[in-house]
Design an enzyme around this catalytic site. Structure first.
Site, short mmCIF file in Angstrom:
data_model
loop_
_atom_site.label_atom_id
_atom_site.label_comp_id
_atom_site.label_asym_id
_atom_site.label_seq_id
_atom_site.Cartn_x
_atom_site.Cartn_y
_atom_site.Cartn_z
N TRP A 154 0.83 -1.21 0.00
CA TRP A 154 0.00 0.00 0.00
C TRP A 154 0.87 1.25 0.00
O TRP A 154 0.51 2.27 -0.61
CB TRP A 154 -0.91 0.01 1.23
N HIS A 155 2.04 1.19 0.64
CA HIS A 155 2.89 2.37 0.74
C HIS A 155 3.51 2.76 -0.60
O HIS A 155 3.88 3.93 -0.78
CB HIS A 155 4.00 2.15 1.77
N GLY A 156 3.64 1.84 -1.51
CA GLY A 156 4.22 2.21 -2.79
C GLY A 156 4.43 1.02 -3.70
O GLY A 156 4.50 -0.13 -3.26
#
Length: 503
Positions: A337-339
């Site tokens: 989700w962060h990248g």
């Protein structure tokens, strides 16, 4: 990312133009009509987002309208078939996750496919070159939670204006926290929210100021050295023992004070408007185990992953083996989700493994070890070390860079008598850098969360009629807060976006 000038919380346009106008307009309109004030705040929030990216604004508006429509039809009602509602929920989730996947992960997928095609000697697929809309991860997760709650019958608020405001509310829109409808929409329906409260404004300004100080006085200086070290390694410089450890610690402090500072500013701004945002940080670097760390770090995301991913996967209801697998998958997806990069996947996997080991330790070993100060300190040290080591791969632009830093931390690239020697003449050899790092560590480990300022910032009404000592105490706090704000303002001017804007 947009180019300056941008509507950052730590910018002149926001602090001295946008927010004062919004604050004044909100309460002036709120005196006459609460619904109109909510609409004004929603429009102001859309303007705030559009200032960042006009091109991304239609996607946000379309997402709001479509999800509001889904929400109305997902709620239980007489005559509605539960199977059809569940099918509609699946469609709604696919639409939201599909849009997020296209904008955030399409190029990541194509580039990995191209690596395989190149290895096989085949022609490659052109990259899509899609620009990532800012804040899309946060407003998508916020609305997914809303849709699931609608399907479960937990949502009773039907006001479109309040829903628009819930999603677009500018203090949280760009970088969180991830909000739950039950935390926000009842506040927008409360008439008291639209009446100016000097006590909330005083506390809100103080919390905003401390958050601004975290960003400008600690996060940015730490970020300069962290960037120099990580970028230097990316260019081929082999970091030595001192450089690697100081670089890792600098980033550890940068990401905490950057994101915690943003969250504090969001809470402070919101409190001025009479709205209480949920606490997102609770001194996470004081944690004595990794389970506790995730109860203190980015609390809103941790709660979302627990409620809408870990629990639906089965949580701890299907035996220890399945519990560990669910923990690992939850953190793996949380990392992604962060990248869109393998470094984020590895970071999530590391924390998944840490959590599995922590739960296994608690169930098999901990009960046989007496608790005490030594165990407490060792638990804190091991937890902090694991967090620092994981931040390296989180920050690195590739696995090769992370491995070079890990080797440096083991002394495999040497340990010169003075730190930073391989980076050449840099300003961080000055004492100010180490002083800032020391202050940051003390704040993380010794001071309470910023939200506890509520104990120390006196309410204006409470001071009235009190002895002179109470007035003096309030005056000292006010002067101190103003001096800190003035110091922060003197640091404004450079384009310094928050780290979580990229996620």
């Amino acid at each position: 990312m947009p180019s300056p000038p941008a509507m950052l919380f730590n910018s002149y346009p926001f602090i001295f133009v946008f927010f004062p106008l919004v604050l004044i307009g909100f309460f002036l309109i709120g005196k006459r009509n609460a619904r109109s004030a909510a609409g004004f705040l929603a429009l102001a929030s859309l303007f705030f987002y559009g200032w960042w990216s006009v091109k991304a604004l239609p996607l946000l508006v379309a997402s709001i309208c479509i999800n509001y429509w889904f929400g109305l039809r997902l709620s239980p009602a007489p005559g509605r078939d539960d199977r059809k509602r569940k099918s509609l929920l699946v469609v709604a989730l696919v639409v939201n996750l599909g849009v997020l996947a296209v904008f955030k992960y399409a190029n990541f997928f194509v580039s990995n496919v191209n690596d395989g095609l190149a290895a096989a000697g085949l022609s490659q697929i052109p990259l899509l070159h899609i620009v990532l809309p800012i804040g899309i991860s946060f407003y998508t997760f916020t609305q997914i939670a809303f849709l699931v709650d609608c399907w479960q019958g937990k949502v009773h608020e039907r006001s479109f204006i309040h829903y628009v405001l819930f999603v677009t509310y500018f203090p949280h829109l760009i970088a969180g926290p991830v909000l739950h409808h039950a935390q926000m929409m009842p506040q927008f329906a409360n008439a008291a929210t639209y009446r100016l409260d000097p006590s909330k404004v005083a506390l809100g300004v103080a919390i905003f100021t401390f958050g601004l100080a975290k960003k400008l006085l600690i996060a940015d200086p730490m970020g300069q050295y962290a960037d120099m070290m990580f970028n230097g390694v990316h260019k081929g410089i082999e970091p030595t023992l001192y450089t690697s450890w100081f670089g890792a610690l600098a980033y550890t402090l940068q990401i905490y004070f950057d994101f915690s500072g943003y969250s504090d500013m969001a809470v402070g701004l919101s409190l001025c408007l009479g709205v209480q945002l949920p606490l997102n940080f609770r001194s996470p670097y004081k944690s004595t185990n990794i389970i506790e760390f995730w109860r203190r770090w980015h609390i809103s995301l941790s709660n979302f992953l627990r409620d809408y991913l870990y629990v639906p996967l089965g949580g701890n209801r299907k035996g220890p083996a399945r519990r560990y697998l669910n923990l690992f998958l939850t953190m793996l997806l949380g990392g992604l989700w962060h990248g869109a990069a393998w470094t984020f996947v590895i970071w999530g996997a590391l924390h998944g493994v840490f959590l599995m080991i922590n739960h296994l330790w608690n169930s098999k070993v901990r009960r046989n070890i007496p608790a005490g100060p030594v165990a407490h300190v060792l638990g804190w040290f091991l937890t902090f070390l694991c967090v620092v080591l994981a931040w390296i791969v989180f920050r690195a632009d590739g696995v090769h860079t992370a491995m070079a830093i890990y080797k440096g931390m083991l002394g495999l690239h040497g340990a010169p008598p003075s730190a930073f020697s391989e980076l050449g003449p840099v300003p961080f050899r000055k004492p100010e850098f180490f002083q800032t790092m020391l202050v940051g560590i003390i704040i993380c480990l010794a001071l309470p969360p910023t939200i506890t300022l509520e104990r120390w910032i006196p309410h204006p009404k409470a001071v009235a009629g009190q002895p002179v000592t109470a007035w003096c105490s309030a005056a000292v706090l006010a002067i101190g807060t103003f001096a800190l704000f003035a110091w922060c303002v003197s640091k404004l001017g450079n384009y310094s976006p928050f780290l979580y804007f990229q996620f």
